[in-house]
Write a protein that holds these residues in place. Structure first.
Motif, short mmCIF file in Angstrom:
data_model
loop_
_atom_site.label_atom_id
_atom_site.label_comp_id
_atom_site.label_asym_id
_atom_site.label_seq_id
_atom_site.Cartn_x
_atom_site.Cartn_y
_atom_site.Cartn_z
N MET A 234 0.85 -1.19 0.00
CA MET A 234 0.00 0.00 0.00
C MET A 234 0.89 1.25 0.00
O MET A 234 1.00 1.97 0.99
CB MET A 234 -0.94 -0.03 1.21
N THR A 235 1.52 1.50 -1.13
CA THR A 235 2.53 2.56 -1.21
C THR A 235 1.94 3.96 -1.14
O THR A 235 2.67 4.93 -0.90
CB THR A 235 3.33 2.42 -2.52
N ALA A 236 0.63 4.10 -1.34
CA ALA A 236 -0.01 5.42 -1.29
C ALA A 236 -0.58 5.74 0.08
O ALA A 236 -1.20 6.79 0.25
CB ALA A 236 -1.11 5.51 -2.34
N THR A 237 -0.40 4.86 1.04
CA THR A 237 -0.99 5.04 2.37
C THR A 237 0.09 5.42 3.37
O THR A 237 1.00 4.64 3.63
CB THR A 237 -1.69 3.75 2.83
N ARG A 238 -0.02 6.62 3.92
CA ARG A 238 0.94 7.09 4.91
C ARG A 238 0.40 8.35 5.57
O ARG A 238 -0.55 8.96 5.11
CB ARG A 238 2.30 7.37 4.27
N PHE A 239 1.04 8.70 6.67
CA PHE A 239 0.69 9.94 7.34
C PHE A 239 1.20 11.12 6.51
O PHE A 239 2.14 10.99 5.72
CB PHE A 239 1.27 9.97 8.75
N GLY A 240 0.57 12.26 6.73
CA GLY A 240 0.89 13.44 5.96
C GLY A 240 2.22 14.06 6.35
O GLY A 240 2.93 13.54 7.21
N PRO A 241 2.53 15.17 5.65
CA PRO A 241 1.70 15.88 4.67
C PRO A 241 1.66 15.19 3.31
O PRO A 241 2.59 14.49 2.94
CB PRO A 241 2.37 17.24 4.57
N ARG A 242 0.53 15.40 2.60
CA ARG A 242 0.33 14.86 1.26
C ARG A 242 -0.14 16.00 0.35
O ARG A 242 -1.36 16.23 0.20
CB ARG A 242 -0.70 13.73 1.26
N PRO A 243 0.76 16.73 -0.28
CA PRO A 243 0.39 17.93 -1.04
C PRO A 243 -0.63 17.68 -2.15
O PRO A 243 -1.39 18.56 -2.50
CB PRO A 243 1.73 18.40 -1.61
N GLY A 244 -0.68 16.50 -2.74
CA GLY A 244 -1.59 16.23 -3.84
C GLY A 244 -2.93 15.67 -3.43
O GLY A 244 -3.70 15.22 -4.29
N ALA A 245 -3.24 15.69 -2.13
CA ALA A 245 -4.48 15.10 -1.65
C ALA A 245 -5.70 15.94 -2.01
O ALA A 245 -5.59 17.12 -2.38
CB ALA A 245 -4.41 14.91 -0.14
N ALA A 246 -6.86 15.32 -1.89
CA ALA A 246 -8.11 16.06 -2.05
C ALA A 246 -8.19 17.12 -0.95
O ALA A 246 -7.85 16.87 0.21
CB ALA A 246 -9.30 15.12 -1.95
N ALA A 247 -8.63 18.32 -1.32
CA ALA A 247 -8.75 19.40 -0.34
C ALA A 247 -9.85 19.08 0.65
O ALA A 247 -10.82 18.36 0.34
CB ALA A 247 -9.05 20.72 -1.05
N THR A 248 -9.71 19.61 1.87
CA THR A 248 -10.77 19.45 2.86
C THR A 248 -11.40 20.81 3.16
O THR A 248 -12.15 21.34 2.35
CB THR A 248 -10.26 18.74 4.12
N GLU A 249 -11.04 21.40 4.29
CA GLU A 249 -11.84 22.52 4.79
C GLU A 249 -11.10 23.86 4.82
O GLU A 249 -9.90 23.90 5.04
CB GLU A 249 -12.31 22.20 6.21
N ASP A 250 -11.86 24.92 4.60
CA ASP A 250 -11.41 26.27 4.94
C ASP A 250 -11.61 26.38 6.45
O ASP A 250 -12.65 26.82 6.92
CB ASP A 250 -12.24 27.30 4.18
N GLN A 251 -10.60 25.95 7.19
CA GLN A 251 -10.76 25.74 8.63
C GLN A 251 -10.56 27.04 9.40
O GLN A 251 -9.46 27.56 9.49
CB GLN A 251 -9.77 24.68 9.10
N ARG A 252 -11.67 27.53 9.91
CA ARG A 252 -11.67 28.79 10.68
C ARG A 252 -12.70 28.72 11.79
O ARG A 252 -13.71 28.03 11.68
CB ARG A 252 -12.02 29.97 9.76
N ARG A 253 -12.41 29.42 12.87
CA ARG A 253 -13.43 29.61 13.89
C ARG A 253 -14.50 30.57 13.35
O ARG A 253 -14.18 31.44 12.56
CB ARG A 253 -12.80 30.17 15.17
N PRO A 254 -15.78 30.42 13.72
CA PRO A 254 -16.28 29.60 14.83
C PRO A 254 -16.68 28.19 14.45
O PRO A 254 -17.00 27.39 15.33
CB PRO A 254 -17.51 30.39 15.27
N TRP A 255 -16.73 27.84 13.16
CA TRP A 255 -17.20 26.49 12.83
C TRP A 255 -16.13 25.43 13.06
O TRP A 255 -16.45 24.27 13.25
CB TRP A 255 -17.71 26.43 11.39
N ALA A 256 -14.88 25.82 13.06
CA ALA A 256 -13.79 24.89 13.35
C ALA A 256 -13.17 25.23 14.70
O ALA A 256 -13.59 26.17 15.38
CB ALA A 256 -12.75 24.95 12.24
N LYS A 257 -12.15 24.49 15.06
CA LYS A 257 -11.51 24.67 16.37
C LYS A 257 -10.14 25.32 16.26
O LYS A 257 -9.43 25.46 17.25
CB LYS A 257 -11.38 23.31 17.07
N ALA A 258 -9.77 25.69 15.03
CA ALA A 258 -8.50 26.36 14.78
C ALA A 258 -8.63 27.19 13.52
O ALA A 258 -9.51 26.94 12.70
CB ALA A 258 -7.37 25.34 14.64
#
Length: 399
Positions: A234-258
């Motif tokens: 499973m050569t594609a499975t590892r802990f990050g960082p993974r620059p080419g990954a699918a994007a997740t969240e625009d992480q900001r308070r108040p909806w996020a915790k950071a």
């Protein structure tokens, strides 16, 4: 149809001289070759594409990989790995990137697995149980006496693996000043419910991570790489960082915790981020084809090709009710696959997998549902996908 390359099939069993032969590897084939109904699989693909369509889709993008036995019947990508530049809280919608700056989803796009990481931590723990270095009913305090809260209440390894330790769901480790403060908080944490009662908690896997690292002298990332992903290829499975990954969240308070902005390739979970990206409950990145290999190894009793990550008896231990790390027969995300010992998990970022030993089928559905912003969980599409696979089996059987 975008399909990932998978290894050629091998044979499984004993040769005439009594030696063990390789367990079958995955190969791409038709639904018919897999023993699945084509109409149901075609509907599954169509529905996954529909999940990524429109102005407010269930997910910006998705990947589905499903099969039966050693045959991958479908490996399909839909939508976008990166669709939004950010989230506009006033308009309550994502800020769309121009088409030329978007990144299309592919079958091989890595995803932040979120809580699917727990499955790998659980397998790593059962590997130590198989080797005799960890007792499934041993006291956590026997390995981590300085973890006063767990030690003082007699929490066991099994309770960590079955979410029956009574520990609360999480702690605000992301608000701690440094690693020393985070560790002190974990060490002092006591159950909020009597041990033996079920409370789903990320803290269980964080404590289990500390147990594993204490008894082996190696980091969790090394244990998972050396014991699971490397032997399975499973050569594609590892802990990050993974620059080419699918994007997740625009992480900001108040909806996020950071306040971290738009995330891509950096772990989404705030506590895993605070812990440096390697955590027992979150932090792994993987692809649909890699997770299909993981599923196949579990369905084959712990073997894949020439590799064995667990013996059959210990895979059975892992998947025996109520499951060690794995959730069993949960129709809310498995649909009609649930009911006869199906096992799997979901992840907050939009990920899920299910293995069904009764029908020798697997389903991996990866999506970036938190792109551009988290929202109330909706697992109806996951359940619908599971139902399609279950009906694909039943249609072939004529039941």
């Amino acid at each position: 149809m975008l399909r990932a390359a998978v290894p050629a099939v091998a044979h499984h069993g004993r040769d005439p001289r009594g030696g063990e032969l390789s367990a079958p590897r995955l190969r791409t084939g038709t639904p018919e070759r897999a023993g699945l109904d084509r109409a149901e699989i075609d509907s599954l693909v169509s529905e996954v594409h529909g999940l990524t369509a429109g102005e407010r889709p269930w997910a910006a993008g998705a990947v589905v990989v499903a099969g039966r036995g050693p045959v991958v019947a479908v490996a399909e990508a839909a939508g976008w790995a990166v669709r939004y530049a950010g989230y506009d809280p006033v308009a309550d919608r994502g800020v769309e990137l121009p088409p030329e700056r978007r990144v299309a989803m592919t079958v091989d796009t890595p995803f932040d697995l979120a809580s699917l990481t727990k499955l790998f931590t659980s397998v790593a723990a059962v590997q130590q149980i198989e080797r005799g270095t960890l007792g499934v009913d041993a006291l956590v305090g026997a390995y981590l006496p300085e973890f006063r809260g767990a030690a003082g209440h007699g929490i066991t390894v099994r309770q960590l693996l079955t979410h029956t330790s009574g520990l609360r769901p999480e702690l605000p480790l992301y608000d701690c000043a440094d690693a020393e403060e985070r560790l002190a908080m974990l060490r002092a944490e006591e159950p909020v419910s009597p041990p033996g009662s079920h409370v789903y908690s990320d803290l269980n896997m964080l404590l289990l991570q500390h147990v594993l690292e204490r008894i082996t002298g190696r980091g969790l990332d090394v244990l998972i790489h050396d014991g699971i992903t490397r032997p399975l290829g499973m050569t594609a499975t590892r802990f990050g960082p993974r620059p080419g990954a699918a994007a997740t969240e625009d992480q900001r308070r108040p909806w996020a915790k950071a306040d971290r902005g738009m995330l891509r390739g950096e772990v989404h979970d705030e506590n895993a981020w605070a812990l440096g990206g390697v955590a027992g409950h979150a932090g792994l990145f993987s692809t649909g084809p890699d997770l299909a290999v993981f599923c196949r190894a579990l369905l084959a009793g712990g073997s894949y090709g020439p590799a064995r990550i667990l013996g059959p008896d210990f895979v059975e231990l892992l998947l025996t009710p109520p499951g060690l790390g794995f959730a069993l027969d949960q129709a809310w995300f498995m649909g009609e696959l649930a009911g006869r010992g199906a096992a799997g998990h979901t992840g907050f970022t939009g990920t899920s997998l299910v293995v069904d030993p009764a029908t020798d089928t697997f389903l991996v559905l990866l999506a970036n549902t938190v792109h551009p912003r988290r929202r109330p969980a909706d697992s109806a599409p996951r359940a619908a996908a599971g139902t399609r696979v279950a009906r694909a089996v039943r249609a072939v059987r004529g039941t």
